[in-house]
Design a protein around this motif. Structure first.
Motif, short mmCIF file in Angstrom:
data_model
loop_
_atom_site.label_atom_id
_atom_site.label_comp_id
_atom_site.label_asym_id
_atom_site.label_seq_id
_atom_site.Cartn_x
_atom_site.Cartn_y
_atom_site.Cartn_z
N ALA A 6 43.42 -22.06 -1.06
CA ALA A 6 42.95 -20.69 -0.84
C ALA A 6 43.29 -20.22 0.58
O ALA A 6 43.75 -19.10 0.79
CB ALA A 6 41.44 -20.60 -1.09
N GLU A 7 43.08 -21.10 1.54
CA GLU A 7 43.33 -20.72 2.94
C GLU A 7 44.83 -20.49 3.18
O GLU A 7 45.23 -19.47 3.75
CB GLU A 7 42.78 -21.81 3.88
N ASN A 8 45.66 -21.42 2.69
CA ASN A 8 47.11 -21.26 2.88
C ASN A 8 47.62 -20.00 2.18
O ASN A 8 48.48 -19.28 2.70
CB ASN A 8 47.87 -22.46 2.31
N PHE A 9 47.09 -19.78 1.00
CA PHE A 9 47.49 -18.64 0.18
C PHE A 9 47.17 -17.31 0.90
O PHE A 9 48.04 -16.45 1.06
CB PHE A 9 46.75 -18.75 -1.15
N LEU A 10 45.94 -17.17 1.36
CA LEU A 10 45.56 -15.92 2.03
C LEU A 10 46.39 -15.70 3.29
O LEU A 10 46.85 -14.60 3.57
CB LEU A 10 44.06 -15.93 2.37
N LYS A 11 46.60 -16.78 4.03
CA LYS A 11 47.36 -16.65 5.29
C LYS A 11 48.81 -16.28 5.00
O LYS A 11 49.42 -15.49 5.73
CB LYS A 11 47.27 -17.95 6.09
N TYR A 12 49.35 -16.84 3.93
CA TYR A 12 50.73 -16.50 3.57
C TYR A 12 50.86 -15.01 3.24
O TYR A 12 51.75 -14.31 3.73
CB TYR A 12 51.20 -17.35 2.38
N VAL A 13 49.95 -14.54 2.40
CA VAL A 13 50.06 -13.14 1.94
C VAL A 13 49.85 -12.17 3.11
O VAL A 13 50.60 -11.20 3.26
CB VAL A 13 49.05 -12.86 0.80
N ILE A 14 48.88 -12.45 3.96
CA ILE A 14 48.63 -11.58 5.11
C ILE A 14 49.84 -11.62 6.06
O ILE A 14 50.28 -10.58 6.57
CB ILE A 14 47.33 -11.98 5.83
N GLY A 15 50.40 -12.81 6.25
CA GLY A 15 51.60 -12.96 7.10
C GLY A 15 52.77 -12.17 6.53
O GLY A 15 53.52 -11.52 7.27
N TYR A 16 52.89 -12.20 5.22
CA TYR A 16 53.99 -11.46 4.58
C TYR A 16 53.85 -9.96 4.87
O TYR A 16 54.83 -9.28 5.19
CB TYR A 16 53.98 -11.71 3.06
N VAL A 17 52.64 -9.45 4.75
CA VAL A 17 52.42 -8.02 4.99
C VAL A 17 52.70 -7.68 6.46
O VAL A 17 53.34 -6.67 6.76
CB VAL A 17 50.98 -7.62 4.58
N LEU A 18 52.26 -8.54 7.37
CA LEU A 18 52.54 -8.30 8.80
C LEU A 18 54.05 -8.24 9.06
O LEU A 18 54.52 -7.41 9.83
CB LEU A 18 51.92 -9.41 9.65
N ASP A 19 54.79 -9.09 8.39
CA ASP A 19 56.24 -9.14 8.62
C ASP A 19 57.00 -8.01 7.91
O ASP A 19 58.06 -7.60 8.37
CB ASP A 19 56.83 -10.47 8.11
N ASN A 20 56.49 -7.57 6.77
CA ASN A 20 57.29 -6.69 5.92
C ASN A 20 56.78 -5.25 5.78
O ASN A 20 57.43 -4.44 5.13
CB ASN A 20 57.43 -7.30 4.52
#
Ligand code: 4AD
Ligand code: MG
Length: 482
Positions: free
Chosen positions: A264-278
């Motif tokens: 859950a933690e890795n998943f949320l961080k990945y998705v938020i990171g994706y939005v920050l980058d894209n």
């Protein structure tokens, strides 16, 4: 001649300088009968089109008004004016859609500030505003990142049924599905509704969760996830509840509770990171809006961080894992509780955490996302794995600042006998779930999963406050327009 999106033109204009191109879009503004701000939805940024009105007939110029739609052929040039690097010198303008201007005056397309309530009433037009354009582009990016995360981690995407006979959460908050003529519902001899005569030959509802079916898939495919609409007939008129919302539910064979929290933690961080980058342009816009909103609030209620800063910090910090028992101690002994500041005071172990308690833990006490685990079995669903102590289950929630619960999950009860006795205790019909119990008979394994409410995550990443504004067409009590 190539038709390009405004996003492409603004990004690669150097390659197409002095070429003729075609663009199509809606007029956001028309200044001095000369400068059109054109938007096609591909980006929050407008393209400036320069119209030399001597080259066009009056009819065309008159039709270029806010919200009209145009097809323009013109030359890409470096802009003379400040505010943009590139613009189009119009050579040909085709009016695709005129405006019925008297009607337009009454809508949210009229360029002035509108209340969110009014924007919601005209949900079919709000895609044309900067605000909602940004929110829905970000929502799309979030969905894409979710699929990408699971794909990269060898999960299989499973579609679970929307119409179901099973109440996965056992909370009885389901919308019935029937093909009966409601004025002439067939009855049994005892006067009950005779569902045997209904379309499916049994009582059916819209699903509240794809979990139970996803569990069966995980028992063969190993790692799966569902991502679909779910429905809850709970009469909660809050800024965090919808009657129809989208849920992402991974389910993983051989995972225990700790693996589940890591996922859950890795998943949320990945998705938020994706939005920050894209989604940089949209986030910059939302960040500004967020800051302006904070200024309107009394100082003590203002967010400590800006929107982008908040997202970056969530990625950096490790989520705080804390047992339910410890969380209750913290809450019970808090100043807030002792001074009667909570609407629902915490009196004893066993109390359910309300959103005010969740937000206290996240925003005041730990100041980071919090994952309470091992909740009392009586306040959680029947399928959660019973712990050694016999009174708690291997449950976890992920609590986020400003939102409260964003994820709910657990390790599942894989022991047939324990599961059966819990179902009995909680009045869950064994016969109806015979197929679910079967998975515990043939090669049962420990497994775990969780559900993320998509709209709650979109609320978080856009810095928005009302869940009705992050789903295109919200369904809530007494409201199902469109
Ligand atoms: O905690 P919930 O009820 O968990 C389940 O449904 C499990 N079957 C999930 C699983 O383990 N596979 O719901 C999961 C999440 C919540 O944390 C919340 O984010 C969201 O779904 N949610 C809602 N979002 C909007 N409106 C509502 N009415 C919601 N109810 C739950
Ligand atoms: Mg929950």
């Amino acid at each position: 001649m190539e038709r390009k999106t405004i996003k492409d033109i603004l990004a690669d204009y150097k390659k197409i300088l002095h070429h003729d191109i075609t663009v199509q879009g809606w007029v956001r503004a028309f200044r001095s009968n000369r400068f059109i701000a054109l938007n096609d939805g591909s980006t929050i940024n407008n393209l400036q089109v320069v119209v030399d009105f001597e080259n066009f007939n009056e009819e065309v110029i008159k039709s270029i008004t806010t919200a009209s739609s145009l097809k323009i052929v013109g030359e890409v040039v470096e802009s003379q004016g400040a505010g943009q690097t590139v613009e189009i010198l119009a050579k040909k303008i085709v009016i695709l859609g005129d405006n019925f201007s008297d009607d337009l005056q009454k809508t949210i397309l009229q360029p002035k500030k509108h209340s969110l309530e009014k924007l919601r009433e005209e949900a079919h037009l709000r895609f044309r505003t900067n605000l909602f354009g940004a929110v829905f582009r970000v929502r799309s990016a979030v969905s894409f990142a979710i699929h990408q995360f699971f794909n990269q981690n060898q999960f299989f995407y499973i579609n679970t049924p929307i119409i179901t006979g099973a109440d996965a959460e056992g909370a009885g908050e389901m919308f019935g599905v029937t093909a009966f003529d409601l004025n002439q519902v067939p009855k049994t001899e005892d006067g009950e509704v005779n569902f045997e005569e209904d379309f499916f030959g049994r009582k059916t509802s819209l699903t509240v969760s794809g979990q139970l079916e996803a569990e069966t898939a995980a028992m063969g495919l190993g790692r799966v996830y569902t991502f679909g609409p779910t429905f809850r007939a709970e009469n909660s008129n809050t800024t965090r509840h919808l009657a129809e919302f989208w849920m992402v539910e991974p389910e993983v064979a051989f995972n225990n509770l700790e693996d589940n929290i890591d996922l859950a933690e890795n998943f949320l961080k990945y998705v938020i990171g994706y939005v920050l980058d894209n989604c940089k342009d949209d986030l910059a816009f939302l960040d500004k809006r967020f800051a302006e909103e904070q200024k309107q609030k009394p100082e003590k209620d203002r967010a400590k961080e800006g929107l982008i800063e908040k997202l970056e910090n969530v990625i950096k910090k490790r989520f705080k894992r804390v047992s339910y028992t410890e969380a209750i101690d913290i809450l019970m002994n808090s100043k807030e509780n002792k001074k009667g500041k909570f609407q629902f005071p915490i009196e004893a172990w066993g109390a359910d955490l309300q959103s005010e308690h969740e937000r206290f833990l996240v925003e005041k006490h730990f100041e980071c996302p919090v994952v309470p685990l091992d909740y009392p079995k009586d306040i959680k669903a029947f399928y959660m794995r019973l712990n050694e102590d016999g009174k708690t289950v291997a449950a976890m929630d992920v609590l986020f600042p400003g939102i409260g619960e964003i994820i709910g999950g657990s390790q599942r009860e894989e022991r047939l006998e324990v599961l059966k006795s819990k179902m009995q205790e909680m009045n869950v019909d064994e016969h109806e779930l015979w197929w679910y119990l079967d998975t515990r008979k043939f090669g049962s394994v420990p497994h775990a999963g969780f559900g993320l409410g998509l709209e709650r995550l979109v609320l978080f990443v856009t810095g928005w406050t009302n869940i009705r504004d992050v789903i295109p067409f919200p369904r809530t009590p007494k409201s199902a327009e469109f």
